[in-house]
Design a protein around this motif. Structure first.
Motif, mmCIF file in Angstrom:
data_model
loop_
_atom_site.group_PDB
_atom_site.id
_atom_site.type_symbol
_atom_site.label_atom_id
_atom_site.label_comp_id
_atom_site.label_asym_id
_atom_site.label_seq_id
_atom_site.Cartn_x
_atom_site.Cartn_y
_atom_site.Cartn_z
ATOM 1 N N ALA A 49 0.840 -1.202 0.000
ATOM 2 C CA ALA A 49 0.000 0.000 0.000
ATOM 3 C C ALA A 49 0.875 1.251 0.000
ATOM 4 O O ALA A 49 0.637 2.212 -0.753
ATOM 5 C CB ALA A 49 -0.934 -0.005 1.208
ATOM 6 N N GLY A 50 1.917 1.233 0.858
ATOM 7 C CA GLY A 50 2.822 2.373 0.862
ATOM 8 C C GLY A 50 3.596 2.490 -0.446
ATOM 9 O O GLY A 50 3.809 3.591 -0.969
ATOM 10 N N SER A 51 4.006 1.326 -0.991
ATOM 11 C CA SER A 51 4.752 1.341 -2.248
ATOM 12 C C SER A 51 3.889 1.841 -3.398
ATOM 13 O O SER A 51 4.384 2.501 -4.316
ATOM 14 C CB SER A 51 5.292 -0.056 -2.565
ATOM 15 N N SER A 52 2.595 1.511 -3.368
ATOM 16 C CA SER A 52 1.706 1.962 -4.435
ATOM 17 C C SER A 52 1.642 3.481 -4.493
ATOM 18 O O SER A 52 1.614 4.080 -5.578
ATOM 19 C CB SER A 52 0.306 1.382 -4.233
ATOM 20 N N VAL A 53 1.614 4.106 -3.324
ATOM 21 C CA VAL A 53 1.598 5.569 -3.292
ATOM 22 C C VAL A 53 2.888 6.126 -3.898
ATOM 23 O O VAL A 53 2.868 7.060 -4.708
ATOM 24 C CB VAL A 53 1.409 6.064 -1.845
ATOM 25 N N VAL A 54 4.012 5.491 -3.500
ATOM 26 C CA VAL A 54 5.297 5.946 -4.031
ATOM 27 C C VAL A 54 5.356 5.745 -5.547
ATOM 28 O O VAL A 54 5.808 6.611 -6.299
ATOM 29 C CB VAL A 54 6.454 5.198 -3.343
ATOM 30 N N ILE A 55 4.866 4.568 -6.017
ATOM 31 C CA ILE A 55 4.879 4.283 -7.451
ATOM 32 C C ILE A 55 3.993 5.272 -8.205
ATOM 33 O O ILE A 55 4.330 5.734 -9.301
ATOM 34 C CB ILE A 55 4.434 2.836 -7.711
ATOM 35 N N ALA A 56 2.828 5.596 -7.613
ATOM 36 C CA ALA A 56 1.937 6.561 -8.261
ATOM 37 C C ALA A 56 2.601 7.931 -8.379
ATOM 38 O O ALA A 56 2.499 8.609 -9.413
ATOM 39 C CB ALA A 56 0.632 6.662 -7.479
ATOM 40 N N ILE A 57 3.309 8.337 -7.293
ATOM 41 C CA ILE A 57 4.001 9.623 -7.332
ATOM 42 C C ILE A 57 5.115 9.596 -8.390
ATOM 43 O O ILE A 57 5.277 10.538 -9.188
ATOM 44 C CB ILE A 57 4.575 9.965 -5.949
ATOM 45 N N LEU A 58 5.852 8.481 -8.403
ATOM 46 C CA LEU A 58 6.909 8.352 -9.410
ATOM 47 C C LEU A 58 6.339 8.340 -10.818
ATOM 48 O O LEU A 58 6.943 8.882 -11.751
ATOM 49 C CB LEU A 58 7.715 7.076 -9.149
ATOM 50 N N ALA A 59 5.168 7.705 -10.990
ATOM 51 C CA ALA A 59 4.539 7.669 -12.310
ATOM 52 C C ALA A 59 4.169 9.071 -12.774
ATOM 53 O O ALA A 59 4.375 9.435 -13.944
ATOM 54 C CB ALA A 59 3.308 6.769 -12.273
ATOM 55 N N ALA A 60 3.610 9.877 -11.843
ATOM 56 C CA ALA A 60 3.247 11.250 -12.201
ATOM 57 C C ALA A 60 4.494 12.068 -12.555
ATOM 58 O O ALA A 60 4.519 12.807 -13.549
ATOM 59 C CB ALA A 60 2.491 11.903 -11.044
ATOM 60 N N ILE A 61 5.554 11.908 -11.722
ATOM 61 C CA ILE A 61 6.795 12.633 -12.011
ATOM 62 C C ILE A 61 7.368 12.193 -13.354
ATOM 63 O O ILE A 61 7.836 13.013 -14.161
ATOM 64 C CB ILE A 61 7.807 12.412 -10.877
#
Length: 439
Positions: A142-154
């Motif tokens: 769950a925490g990694s998904s947030v990080v991945i989503a942020i990285l995807a946007a960046i």
């Protein structure tokens, strides 16, 4: 999806998605790797305290409760014969080879070689540990998904700016190309900032623009030449026609002479335009080669009636065996122009001589009995609309056409050296098979 930017965005997004998918798959498989590692570590700890006897008599000494898990053991021979099982009354574990790959089951199971001919199969029910481990991974995911989503946007924003930066030079080149036209025919697409993959396309476009610019310049020059040279003959002819209306006996011979002069001028202008455009050349090949002596004889035969009517003589001396690529029409026209120039402006006997200068070129010399001119003065005669005698008949285009034709063919035209007036054509010869072998 015809946009290059869209394609770049799609490719980069797919690469990012594949990378993120690999990370997720690795994290999902990591819990099984941890279970197998913990199981092997615990079995090593148990076997360090109790070593099963070959007959399995001390198998019950192994703990059935260890690390908050229920344990079971079964001892086999290497040939899969059951020796003993613990705890008592428990169903024996199925035989497993120590070399077998681990399996993913609710009850972790492994096999160890005891001595040389005994196999201990051990199992633990780690469902509760597995649940805790899975819960931990779900939280981490769950925490990694947030990080991945942020990285995807960046990454998406970075990809957009990267594509805009990559295609900026292409957009600037396109803006400059849109300004190329009649007002700025000399502008070209800059190559310095373009990506390497687009440079060949830009080079081809610049070459096409060069050809178009050359064709436009030829058309502009032809229009200017025609307007300049036809103005005087048309004015003279108009005056003669006005005079003919007022007279009882029009001077038809003078009108016909003006018409012939105008017709000749138009033919010369068209011939010069074709020469400027390179003439009509067919692909080279052995079947397209023509004997140069044949071209000389045909051109002389074309002009012979005019010479005979004026009681002029043409002497012809040609070397046989000289062959050129398919330039029949161009060379014939060039030689006819020289013979016509000698007929109109030359004196006495005209001589045509064809000789070989070397293996690659031939010299075609046309001379008459007029006075010789120096090389520097003679070069002026090849300029357009220049006449040796300004009041003489003719257009002043004949020698310009000759030089243009020869240069299109890879040769040249020059004033010949000698006691009388002469013009020499340097004609490139066809490459023979012997020349090709030597090369």
């Amino acid at each position: 999806m015809n946009s290059l930017r869209s394609r770049l965005l799609l490719v980069m997004a797919l690469v990012f998605a594949l990378g993120a998918g690999n990370v997720v798959i690795y994290l999902l498989d990591l819990d099984e790797d941890i279970r197998a590692h913990v199981l092997n570590e615990q079995v090593d700890t148990l076997l360090a305290t109790v070593t099963p006897a070959p007959d399995g008599s001390n198998l019950g000494a192994l703990p059935v409760q260890f690390s908050a898990s229920d344990w079971r053991y079964t001892l086999y021979t290497r040939s899969a014969e059951l020796i003993a099982s613990a705890p008592e009354g428990a169903t024996p574990l199925p035989f497993r080879s120590p070399e077998a790959l681990p399996e993913t089951t609710r009850a972790a199971i492994t096999a160890r070689l005891i001595g040389d001919d005994r196999v201990l199969v051990a199992s633990r029910n780690d469902w509760e540990d597995c649940e805790e481990l899975c819960q931990l991974f779900r939280e981490r995911m769950a925490g990694s998904s947030v990080v991945i989503a942020i990285l995807a946007a960046i990454s998406l924003v970075s990809i957009i700016f990267l594509a805009r930066w990559m295609l900026g030079s292409v957009r600037r080149a396109a803006d400059l190309a849109s300004t190329i036209g009649v007002a700025h025919p000399d502008r070209r697409i800059p190559l310095r900032e373009l990506p390497e993959e687009i440079v060949p396309l830009a080079i081809s476009a610049n070459q096409a623009l060069d050809r178009l610019s050359s064709a436009y310049e030829i058309e502009r020059r032809f229009t200017a030449d025609a307007a300049h040279e036809l103005r005087t003959p048309l004015a003279v002819l108009d005056l003669r026609l006005q005079k003919a209306r007022a007279e009882q006996s029009p001077d038809w011979s003078a009108i016909a002479r003006d018409m012939n002069q105008m017709r000749h001028l138009i033919e010369q202008l068209l011939a010069l335009a074709r020469a400027d455009q390179g003439g009509e050349r067919r692909p080279h090949g052995p079947e397209a080669r023509v004997g140069l002596a044949r071209i000389v004889r045909e051109a002389v035969a074309d002009m012979l009636p005019a010479y005979e009517a004026d009681l002029r003589t043409i002497d012809v001396a040609v070397a046989e065996g000289l062959v050129v690529e398919d330039a029949h029409r161009q060379l014939r026209q060039a030689l006819r122009n020289l013979l016509d120039n000698a007929f109109r402006h030359g004196r006495g006997r005209v001589s045509v001589c064809l000789t070989s200068r070397d293996e690659r070129t031939a010299i075609l010399r046309v001379s008459d009995e007029g006075p010789a001119v120096s090389q520097d003065v003679g070069d002026v005669l090849f300029e357009r609309f220049h006449k040796g005698v300004q009041n003489s008949p003719g257009s002043g285009l004949g020698l310009a056409i000759v030089r243009r034709i020869l240069r299109n063919l890879g040769g040249d035209a020059r004033i010949g050296v000698g006691p009388t007036f002469a013009i020499e054509l340097i004609v490139p010869l066809a490459v023979t098979e012997a020349d090709a072998v030597r090369a």
